[in-house]
Structure formats: C-alpha cells, structure tokens
Scaffold this active site. Structure first.
Site, PDB file in Angstrom:
ATOM      1  N   ASN A 220       0.314  -0.969   0.398  1.00  0.00           N
ATOM      2  CA  ASN A 220      -0.037   0.311  -0.328  1.00  0.00           C
ATOM      3  C   ASN A 220       1.032   1.108   0.017  1.00  0.00           C
ATOM      4  OD1 ASN A 220      -1.916   2.651   0.383  1.00  0.00           O
ATOM      5  ND2 ASN A 220      -2.889   1.012   2.737  1.00  0.00           N
TER       6      ASN A 220
ATOM      7  N   ASP B 287      -7.767  12.324  17.208  1.00  0.00           N
ATOM      8  CA  ASP B 287      -7.552  11.158  17.387  1.00  0.00           C
ATOM      9  C   ASP B 287      -8.350  10.642  18.692  1.00  0.00           C
ATOM     10  OD1 ASP B 287      -6.874   8.690  19.448  1.00  0.00           O
ATOM     11  OD2 ASP B 287      -4.919   8.885  17.959  1.00  0.00           O
TER      12      ASP B 287
ATOM     13  N   ARG C 291      -2.709  -2.269  -3.602  1.00  0.00           N
ATOM     14  CA  ARG C 291      -4.080  -1.176  -2.663  1.00  0.00           C
ATOM     15  C   ARG C 291      -3.684   0.110  -3.977  1.00  0.00           C
ATOM     16  NH1 ARG C 291      -4.702   3.191   0.987  1.00  0.00           N
ATOM     17  NH2 ARG C 291      -7.170   3.703   0.753  1.00  0.00           N
TER      18      ARG C 291
ATOM     19  N   GLU D 190      -7.977  -5.361   5.315  1.00  0.00           N
ATOM     20  CA  GLU D 190      -8.241  -5.735   3.631  1.00  0.00           C
ATOM     21  C   GLU D 190      -6.618  -5.862   3.334  1.00  0.00           C
ATOM     22  OE1 GLU D 190      -9.072  -0.824   2.981  1.00  0.00           O
ATOM     23  OE2 GLU D 190      -8.218  -1.277   5.322  1.00  0.00           O
TER      24      GLU D 190
ATOM     25  N   GLY E  54      -9.913   8.419   8.652  1.00  0.00           N
ATOM     26  CA  GLY E  54     -10.945   8.402   7.117  1.00  0.00           C
ATOM     27  C   GLY E  54     -12.058   7.590   7.239  1.00  0.00           C
TER      28      GLY E  54
ATOM     29  N   GLY F 108     -13.884   2.756  15.038  1.00  0.00           N
ATOM     30  CA  GLY F 108     -15.808   1.476  14.907  1.00  0.00           C
ATOM     31  C   GLY F 108     -15.024   0.144  15.903  1.00  0.00           C
ATOM     32  N   GLU F 109     -14.064  -0.153  15.700  1.00  0.00           N
ATOM     33  CA  GLU F 109     -12.835  -1.569  16.876  1.00  0.00           C
ATOM     34  C   GLU F 109     -13.531  -1.428  18.325  1.00  0.00           C
ATOM     35  OE1 GLU F 109     -10.179  -3.322  14.413  1.00  0.00           O
ATOM     36  OE2 GLU F 109     -11.550  -2.986  12.700  1.00  0.00           O
TER      37      GLU F 109
ATOM     38  N   LEU G  23     -14.699   3.340  10.111  1.00  0.00           N
ATOM     39  CA  LEU G  23     -14.306   4.507  11.144  1.00  0.00           C
ATOM     40  C   LEU G  23     -12.958   3.961  11.645  1.00  0.00           C
ATOM     41  CD1 LEU G  23     -17.729   4.853  13.357  1.00  0.00           C
ATOM     42  CD2 LEU G  23     -17.259   5.432  10.683  1.00  0.00           C
TER      43      LEU G  23
ATOM     44  N   LYS H 171       3.654   1.389   3.178  1.00  0.00           N
ATOM     45  CA  LYS H 171       2.948  -0.025   4.197  1.00  0.00           C
ATOM     46  C   LYS H 171       3.061  -1.764   3.170  1.00  0.00           C
ATOM     47  CE  LYS H 171      -0.398   2.903   6.636  1.00  0.00           C
ATOM     48  NZ  LYS H 171      -1.158   3.508   7.232  1.00  0.00           N
TER      49      LYS H 171
ATOM     50  N   HIS I 110     -12.977   3.349  -0.073  1.00  0.00           N
ATOM     51  CA  HIS I 110     -12.947   2.163   1.622  1.00  0.00           C
ATOM     52  C   HIS I 110     -13.764   0.849   0.968  1.00  0.00           C
ATOM     53  CE1 HIS I 110     -12.829   5.635   4.884  1.00  0.00           C
ATOM     54  NE2 HIS I 110     -11.744   4.842   4.422  1.00  0.00           N
TER      55      HIS I 110
ATOM     56  N   ARG J 235      -9.582   9.070  20.910  1.00  0.00           N
ATOM     57  CA  ARG J 235      -8.925   8.646  22.058  1.00  0.00           C
ATOM     58  C   ARG J 235      -8.377   9.450  23.220  1.00  0.00           C
ATOM     59  NH1 ARG J 235      -3.934   4.211  19.832  1.00  0.00           N
ATOM     60  NH2 ARG J 235      -4.067   6.119  18.633  1.00  0.00           N
TER      61      ARG J 235
ATOM     62  N   ARG K 132     -10.951  15.883   8.037  1.00  0.00           N
ATOM     63  CA  ARG K 132     -11.805  15.769   6.864  1.00  0.00           C
ATOM     64  C   ARG K 132     -13.048  16.835   7.466  1.00  0.00           C
ATOM     65  NH1 ARG K 132     -10.522  10.719   3.991  1.00  0.00           N
ATOM     66  NH2 ARG K 132      -8.263  10.888   3.454  1.00  0.00           N
TER      67      ARG K 132
END
Length: 399
Positions: free
Chosen positions: A10, A280, A88, A382, A209, A330-331, A206, A17, A177, A282, A238
């Site tokens: 990627n 972030d 990717r 992914e 992006g 999301g996780e 989530l 990556k 995505h 968190r 964004r």
C-alpha cells in the site's frame, strides 16, 4: 499444495505499508511500513509473527530503496514461497469493477485516473512500477478502493449537475474504503449464519477516514464518500459534507484561494477542527472525560453525523440484517458506538452495554440488546482481502 504467500503493498506519497500474508496463518508473517520516504528521517519499521517491533534507519531512501530493504525480510519470513504481489490502488474510476492482473493496459488505465485521485494514484503507480522492476517474474494484482462501489445504481452515483460533466470529465460519486466494506460485509454474513448473497448490511468504516455503506446481497448499493474521500461523514481532519457554496463564501469574504480552502477542509477540519485539540478519538475521549467542551462537541458531531448517514443509507436496503462497525474507531470506541446508536431508535437499534464495553482491541462480536437488530463489531482486514483477491485471480489464470 504448498502454502502460498502474497506480499501486499500500500504505497503512499511518503510512506509504504506492507504485509506478507500466508494462507496457512491467521496473522501476517511480516508487516510494517517505511515512513518519511525521501527525507533524512526515513525509517523502516516492521514486526514478525513474534510481534517484536524492529526498525532500520534508511536516510534519504525512496520507494525503490525501501522495497529493496524489504526483500530480505520477506525472504526470511516466508521462505521462497512468494506467489504474487497485491497492490492497493485508491481510484479505479469506472473502468475497474473488480481486482485486476497488472499489465501495460492496466497501468495505462490507472494513470488515466490520476486527475480523479492526484494525491493517491501517482504514489500507488510508483509502488507498482517499483515492485515490477524488483520482482519481474512475479504476477501482480491491483485491488481498487472504488471497485466494490461500481455496483451502485445510477440514481445513487450521479450528482444533480449537467450531464456533460459526467460524460466528459467523470464527475460522479465513486466511493472509497470498498475493500474494507466488502470484507466486513462478508464476515458479518458468516458470523450471523447468513448467505452473503442473501443478506443486507449497513457498514461503518471509522478511522481517520470514515465512510458508511449499504450492502445488499454482497454488493454495494450506496456509500457516503463521493467523487473524492471528502464527501460524507465528519472524519479525523476532513470536514465531510459542507454547504457546496462554502468555497465561494470563503473566497469572497476572506479572499482565500482554492488551494487554501481545500487544505482547510481536508487537513484542518473534522475532529481536529472542532476540538482544536486532536484528530485522534482516544485523545478526545480522554479530554471529554475531563470536561473539555470542544472535545465533547467534536465527538457529538461525529456520532450524530454517523447516525444520519446510516439512516440515509438504509434507503438502499430492502431489509436490515444488521449494522457493522469497523476501522480503528469502530472497533475500539464503545463510546462512539453507543452515542451513534442512541440517535437511531427509529431503526429499532439498541445496545447491550456490557457487550459493547467488551468488544474492543480486535474482538469480534454482537453488541445489540436481545430482540433488537444485530449490531456487530468486526475488525477489518484489507490486507487479507487483497491477498485473497490476488490468489483468486492467479488461480483463475490458464496454466
């Protein structure tokens, strides 16, 4: 049959990556990234199956040097069983509706989509061309973020502007995505004991992006991102949806250039812009717990906009088999899931608070209250999807 390994790449403009995926192992044999390419601070970081993180300084290295440095690591981790390389690619335009073997024609088509993704596709191309030079005998596959969404009906992907802009310039909604939405949609069906080809999901990817998607029988029917990844949800930096005339307003009132406005909406907005603190989640949740009002507002806007988007996506579904949360936020953010679901009583959604609190850190599970529609947390992968696509394409080739 010998175990087959696929190297997944990627490539970004200043990063690369990678992951070495094996059919025989649930976790990558090797994963990491080269960061700050073409600078004195270039560094290659990686971890093996033992999870011990290692790094090597590569001052001034470009993509080619980084890939060359990666070669011995790949050989050491996977032996000589490298079967192919999966790349990717962010934008496939209308031409690519699925993953594709890379040849001269594929490269030319990816190059033709550069105006649609000027920040991403040139870097993706650079990674492909470099890998083809270093691995001339290995088959290589392009997996497109946009391909999954090519099944959207025309009424979902067209903008309400004159037809010539679509016909002559490709101005339409493409979505992104796609690899993640496709993967978690399939996993949701498997987890729930439903056939992928007979199931209907709302998925929320989530991270920094963010996007939502309506998936019907394994196909995308609508998604929140559009011509570019700026449309839709509030994200890390964004803005997501704003009044389209904001550009004109800022140009007239502040005298800003198009470049300044694009930078504002892509890099200074979203969670970062609202909180004035961080992109972030968190950090924002911690600040919220300490009474930081702008951080609290940023989270509330993020969750409300997510709920609005999920409700809008439901228009594309004949029925709802469940909602899926994935991506870093999301996780891992029980708070975001709870606040978002709280805005959707009309869809009949309700959380099991204990289950929601447990589903973090890579856990897969159902978090809905008994008797209510499924709410699932499913970690995306992914890299695994790209590897699966690569193997499937290579298996389909005549031998």
């Amino acid at each position: 049959m010998a175990t087959r390994n696929v190297l997944v790449i990627n490539c970004g403009s200043s990063s690369l990556k990678f992951a070495l995926i094996s059919q025989a192992h649930p976790q990558p044999l090797l994963a990491g990234q080269a960061e700050r390419l073409n600078s004195p601070e270039t560094v290659l970081r990686w971890w093996r199956g033992d999870r011990i993180r290692r790094q090597r300084e590569l001052p001034g290295a470009d993509h080619r040097i980084a890939l060359q440095a990666l070669l011995p690591l790949v050989e050491e981790a996977g032996g000589d069983r490298l079967y192919g390389i999966g790349h990717r690619v962010v934008h496939g335009g209308e031409q690519f509706t699925q993953s594709t073997l890379i040849d001269a024609q594929t490269l030319a088509a990816i190059r033709a989509t550069v105006p649609l993704a000027p920040l991403h596709n040139p870097a993706n191309l650079l990674g492909i061309e470099t890998a083809m030079q270093l691995f001339p005998d290995l088959p290589q596959v392009a997996v497109f973020d946009t391909a999954f969404h090519q099944s959207m009906p025309e009424h979902a992907y067209r903008y309400a502007i004159p037809e010539r802009f679509y016909r002559d310039h490709g101005v339409r909604r493409y979505g992104f995505h796609g690899t993640s939405h496709r993967y978690v949609g399939q996993r949701a069906a498997e987890f729930s004991g439903l056939a992928v080809g007979d199931s209907c999901w709302l998925t929320a990817h989530l991270g920094n992006g963010c996007s939502t998607c309506a998936i019907v029988d394994g196909q995308s029917r609508d998604t929140s991102m559009g011509l570019t990844p700026l449309e839709g949800l509030a994200m890390g930096t964004r803005s997501g949806d704003v009044d389209p005339n904001l550009h004109g307003h800022l140009a007239r009132v502040l005298g800003w250039s198009l470049t300044e406005i694009e930078h504002l909406l892509n890099s200074e907005s979203g969670l970062l812009g609202l909180s004035g603190l961080s992109n972030d989640m968190r950090s924002l949740e911690q600040a919220r717990s300490q009474g930081h009002r702008p951080a609290t507002l940023a989270i509330e806007v993020f969750c409300y906009r997510l709920a609005k988007s999920l409700a809008a996506m439901s228009c594309a579904l004949p029925r709802l088999d469940g909602v899926v949360f994935t991506g870093g936020i999301g996780e891992n953010s029980a708070l975001v899931r709870a606040r978002s679901v709280a805005h959707l009583p009309l869809l009949g959604l309700a959380l099991d608070e204990a289950a929601n609190a447990r589903c973090v850190g890579g856990a897969t599970g159902a978090i809905n209250a008994p008797g209510h529609p499924r709410l699932l947390v499913i970690p995306t992968n992914e890299e695994k999807q790209i590897a699966q696509d690569t193997l499937a394409l290579l298996d389909a080739q005549p031998h």
